[in-house]
Write a protein that holds these residues in place. Structure first.
Motif, PDB file in Angstrom:
ATOM      1  N   LEU A  46       0.791  -1.222   0.000  1.00 44.26           N
ATOM      2  CA  LEU A  46       0.000   0.000   0.000  1.00 44.26           C
ATOM      3  C   LEU A  46       0.829   1.280   0.000  1.00 44.26           C
ATOM      4  O   LEU A  46       0.391   2.300  -0.523  1.00 44.26           O
ATOM      5  CB  LEU A  46      -0.939   0.000   1.214  1.00 44.26           C
ATOM      6  N   PHE A  47       1.999   1.256   0.615  1.00 42.83           N
ATOM      7  CA  PHE A  47       2.781   2.477   0.776  1.00 42.83           C
ATOM      8  C   PHE A  47       4.161   2.310   0.147  1.00 42.83           C
ATOM      9  O   PHE A  47       5.005   1.594   0.668  1.00 42.83           O
ATOM     10  CB  PHE A  47       2.926   2.828   2.261  1.00 42.83           C
ATOM     11  N   ALA A  48       4.370   3.006  -0.975  1.00 40.22           N
ATOM     12  CA  ALA A  48       5.650   2.911  -1.682  1.00 40.22           C
ATOM     13  C   ALA A  48       6.677   3.817  -1.028  1.00 40.22           C
ATOM     14  O   ALA A  48       6.369   4.928  -0.603  1.00 40.22           O
ATOM     15  CB  ALA A  48       5.468   3.312  -3.136  1.00 40.22           C
ATOM     16  N   ARG A  49       7.888   3.324  -0.970  1.00 40.68           N
ATOM     17  CA  ARG A  49       9.019   4.139  -0.535  1.00 40.68           C
ATOM     18  C   ARG A  49       9.955   4.225  -1.728  1.00 40.68           C
ATOM     19  O   ARG A  49      10.486   3.216  -2.182  1.00 40.68           O
ATOM     20  CB  ARG A  49       9.712   3.487   0.657  1.00 40.68           C
ATOM     21  N   GLU A  50      10.131   5.420  -2.239  1.00 40.02           N
ATOM     22  CA  GLU A  50      10.970   5.638  -3.410  1.00 40.02           C
ATOM     23  C   GLU A  50      12.432   5.579  -2.985  1.00 40.02           C
ATOM     24  O   GLU A  50      12.837   6.243  -2.030  1.00 40.02           O
ATOM     25  CB  GLU A  50      10.669   6.989  -4.049  1.00 40.02           C
ATOM     26  N   VAL A  51      13.219   4.768  -3.690  1.00 36.31           N
ATOM     27  CA  VAL A  51      14.637   4.606  -3.371  1.00 36.31           C
ATOM     28  C   VAL A  51      15.449   5.229  -4.504  1.00 36.31           C
ATOM     29  O   VAL A  51      15.379   4.763  -5.641  1.00 36.31           O
ATOM     30  CB  VAL A  51      15.008   3.119  -3.197  1.00 36.31           C
ATOM     31  N   PRO A  52      16.206   6.289  -4.207  1.00 33.45           N
ATOM     32  CA  PRO A  52      17.027   6.918  -5.253  1.00 33.45           C
ATOM     33  C   PRO A  52      18.079   5.943  -5.798  1.00 33.45           C
ATOM     34  O   PRO A  52      18.480   4.995  -5.129  1.00 33.45           O
ATOM     35  CB  PRO A  52      17.699   8.084  -4.532  1.00 33.45           C
ATOM     36  N   SER A  54      21.387   4.120  -6.807  1.00 29.16           N
ATOM     37  CA  SER A  54      22.667   3.841  -6.140  1.00 29.16           C
ATOM     38  C   SER A  54      22.639   4.013  -4.629  1.00 29.16           C
ATOM     39  O   SER A  54      23.676   4.212  -4.006  1.00 29.16           O
ATOM     40  CB  SER A  54      23.781   4.715  -6.732  1.00 29.16           C
ATOM     41  N   THR A  55      21.462   3.932  -4.015  1.00 35.98           N
ATOM     42  CA  THR A  55      21.378   3.972  -2.557  1.00 35.98           C
ATOM     43  C   THR A  55      20.677   2.720  -2.055  1.00 35.98           C
ATOM     44  O   THR A  55      19.951   2.062  -2.788  1.00 35.98           O
ATOM     45  CB  THR A  55      20.619   5.215  -2.049  1.00 35.98           C
ATOM     46  N   ALA A  56      20.899   2.418  -0.785  1.00 35.67           N
ATOM     47  CA  ALA A  56      20.277   1.247  -0.162  1.00 35.67           C
ATOM     48  C   ALA A  56      19.117   1.695   0.710  1.00 35.67           C
ATOM     49  O   ALA A  56      19.103   2.818   1.213  1.00 35.67           O
ATOM     50  CB  ALA A  56      21.300   0.489   0.669  1.00 35.67           C
ATOM     51  N   ALA A  57      18.142   0.815   0.885  1.00 35.80           N
ATOM     52  CA  ALA A  57      16.990   1.083   1.732  1.00 35.80           C
ATOM     53  C   ALA A  57      16.655  -0.173   2.526  1.00 35.80           C
ATOM     54  O   ALA A  57      16.811  -1.292   2.035  1.00 35.80           O
ATOM     55  CB  ALA A  57      15.801   1.501   0.886  1.00 35.80           C
ATOM     56  N   ARG A 168      10.430   0.013 -13.510  1.00 39.07           N
ATOM     57  CA  ARG A 168      11.217   0.190 -12.290  1.00 39.07           C
ATOM     58  C   ARG A 168      11.036  -1.044 -11.410  1.00 39.07           C
ATOM     59  O   ARG A 168       9.934  -1.571 -11.300  1.00 39.07           O
ATOM     60  CB  ARG A 168      10.740   1.426 -11.529  1.00 39.07           C
ATOM     61  N   PRO A 169      12.118  -1.499 -10.747  1.00 37.75           N
ATOM     62  CA  PRO A 169      11.988  -2.646  -9.843  1.00 37.75           C
ATOM     63  C   PRO A 169      11.206  -2.282  -8.578  1.00 37.75           C
ATOM     64  O   PRO A 169      11.367  -1.191  -8.031  1.00 37.75           O
ATOM     65  CB  PRO A 169      13.436  -2.983  -9.492  1.00 37.75           C
ATOM     66  N   VAL A 170      10.380  -3.222  -8.137  1.00 40.12           N
ATOM     67  CA  VAL A 170       9.589  -3.069  -6.922  1.00 40.12           C
ATOM     68  C   VAL A 170       9.833  -4.297  -6.057  1.00 40.12           C
ATOM     69  O   VAL A 170       9.733  -5.425  -6.540  1.00 40.12           O
ATOM     70  CB  VAL A 170       8.089  -2.920  -7.253  1.00 40.12           C
ATOM     71  N   HIS A 179       4.291  -1.688   3.541  1.00 41.86           N
ATOM     72  CA  HIS A 179       5.272  -0.836   2.865  1.00 41.86           C
ATOM     73  C   HIS A 179       6.070  -1.658   1.862  1.00 41.86           C
ATOM     74  O   HIS A 179       6.255  -2.858   2.048  1.00 41.86           O
ATOM     75  CB  HIS A 179       6.226  -0.207   3.891  1.00 41.86           C
ATOM     76  N   TYR A 180       6.543  -1.008   0.805  1.00 38.61           N
ATOM     77  CA  TYR A 180       7.382  -1.674  -0.184  1.00 38.61           C
ATOM     78  C   TYR A 180       8.352  -0.660  -0.779  1.00 38.61           C
ATOM     79  O   TYR A 180       8.211   0.545  -0.566  1.00 38.61           O
ATOM     80  CB  TYR A 180       6.545  -2.359  -1.261  1.00 38.61           C
ATOM     81  N   LEU A 181       9.366  -1.160  -1.498  1.00 34.85           N
ATOM     82  CA  LEU A 181      10.390  -0.304  -2.088  1.00 34.85           C
ATOM     83  C   LEU A 181      10.214  -0.239  -3.606  1.00 34.85           C
ATOM     84  O   LEU A 181       9.988  -1.259  -4.243  1.00 34.85           O
ATOM     85  CB  LEU A 181      11.788  -0.844  -1.773  1.00 34.85           C
ATOM     86  N   ARG A 182      10.355   0.969  -4.160  1.00 37.10           N
ATOM     87  CA  ARG A 182      10.348   1.175  -5.605  1.00 37.10           C
ATOM     88  C   ARG A 182      11.664   1.860  -5.955  1.00 37.10           C
ATOM     89  O   ARG A 182      11.932   2.967  -5.514  1.00 37.10           O
ATOM     90  CB  ARG A 182       9.173   2.035  -6.039  1.00 37.10           C
ATOM     91  N   PHE A 183      12.499   1.168  -6.730  1.00 37.08           N
ATOM     92  CA  PHE A 183      13.851   1.628  -7.019  1.00 37.08           C
ATOM     93  C   PHE A 183      13.900   2.472  -8.281  1.00 37.08           C
ATOM     94  O   PHE A 183      13.285   2.134  -9.290  1.00 37.08           O
ATOM     95  CB  PHE A 183      14.807   0.445  -7.163  1.00 37.08           C
TER      96      PHE A 183
END
Length: 187
Positions: A46-52, A54-57, A168-170, A179-183
C-alpha cells in the motif's frame, strides 16, 4: 378451542430477543471480518518508498540496493529479456527469512511483470554469469542467512517490446508490508 395466555414478561423477552438477534449477527460478522481485514492489510503493498539510484533502503530485515537492470537478449517476437540484480545485507535474519518475496518490474501505468525462467543460453551471454548460479529472491530468503551476510539476488524478466526503458523494480517482503520499495534506475 382455548387461547393460550402469554404473560407480559414473556412477550417482552421475545421482543428483546428479536431486537438482539440482528445486533448479535452484526457483531459476529465484525469479529470474523476483523481477522480477514488484518490479513488483507498485512498482505497488500500500500505504501511505496521511493529509493534513489545507487542507494540502499531497509525492508524486511535487510538493506536492499539495486545493482543493475539490463537487457540481455531479445526474443524472436521482439520481447526484451531483462536481468535484475540486487544486493541484500541481512540485518535481522528472522524478519528476512519470511517468505514469499515479491520482486517485480512496474510500468508507470501500474502494470507489473513477475520474474520468469530464463534459458541458460539467455543468461550465459553475460561473461560474469558463465558457470555461476545466483539465487532468486525467494531462494535467498529460504537460505536462512545470518546477520551481516551480503547476498546477491537475481531475477529474469521478459517484457513486451519497448517497455525495457520504462520499468522500475519493486520489492515487497512480508516483514515490511504494507510498505514496499520502488527503485529508481540509474540514468
Amino acid at each position: 378451542m382455548s387461547e393460550a395466555v402469554v404473560s407480559p414478561s414473556v412477550l417482552r423477552m421475545r421482543r428483546i430477543s428479536l431486537w438482539a438477534l440482528p445486533m448479535a449477527l452484526a457483531l459476529g460478522i465484525v469479529l470474523q471480518s476483523h481477522e480477514n481485514a488484518w490479513e488483507w492489510w498485512r498482505s497488500r503493498e500500500l505504501f511505496a518508498r521511493e529509493v534513489p539510484a545507487s542507494t540502499a533502503a531497509s525492508l524486511g530485515g535487510a538493506d536492499w540496493k539495486l545493482m543493475g537492470l539490463r537487457r540481455v537478449a531479445e526474443r524472436a517476437d521482439g520481447r526484451a529479456v531483462m536481468l535484475l540484480d540486487m544486493e541484500a545485507v541481512v540485518r535481522d535474519p528472522e524478519a528476512f527469512a519470511v517468505l514469499p518475496c515479491r520482486l517485480v518490474l512496474e510500468a508507470p501505468d501500474g502494470r507489473r511483470w513477475s520474474p520468469q525462467f530464463l534459458t541458460p543460453s539467455e543468461v550465459n551471454r553475460l561473461p560474469e554469469r558463465r558457470g555461476r548460479t545466483i539465487p532468486t529472491c525467494t531462494q535467498a530468503l529460504a537460505s536462512k542467512p545470518t546477520a551481516g551476510v551480503t547476498l546477491r539476488v537475481s531475477e529474469g524478466f521478459v517484457l513486451p517490446a519497448g517497455m525495457d526503458r520504462q520499468v522500475r523494480p519493486v520489492l515487497s517482503l512480508p516483514a515490511g508490508r504494507p510498505h514496499y520499495l520502488r527503485f529508481e534506475i540509474p540514468g
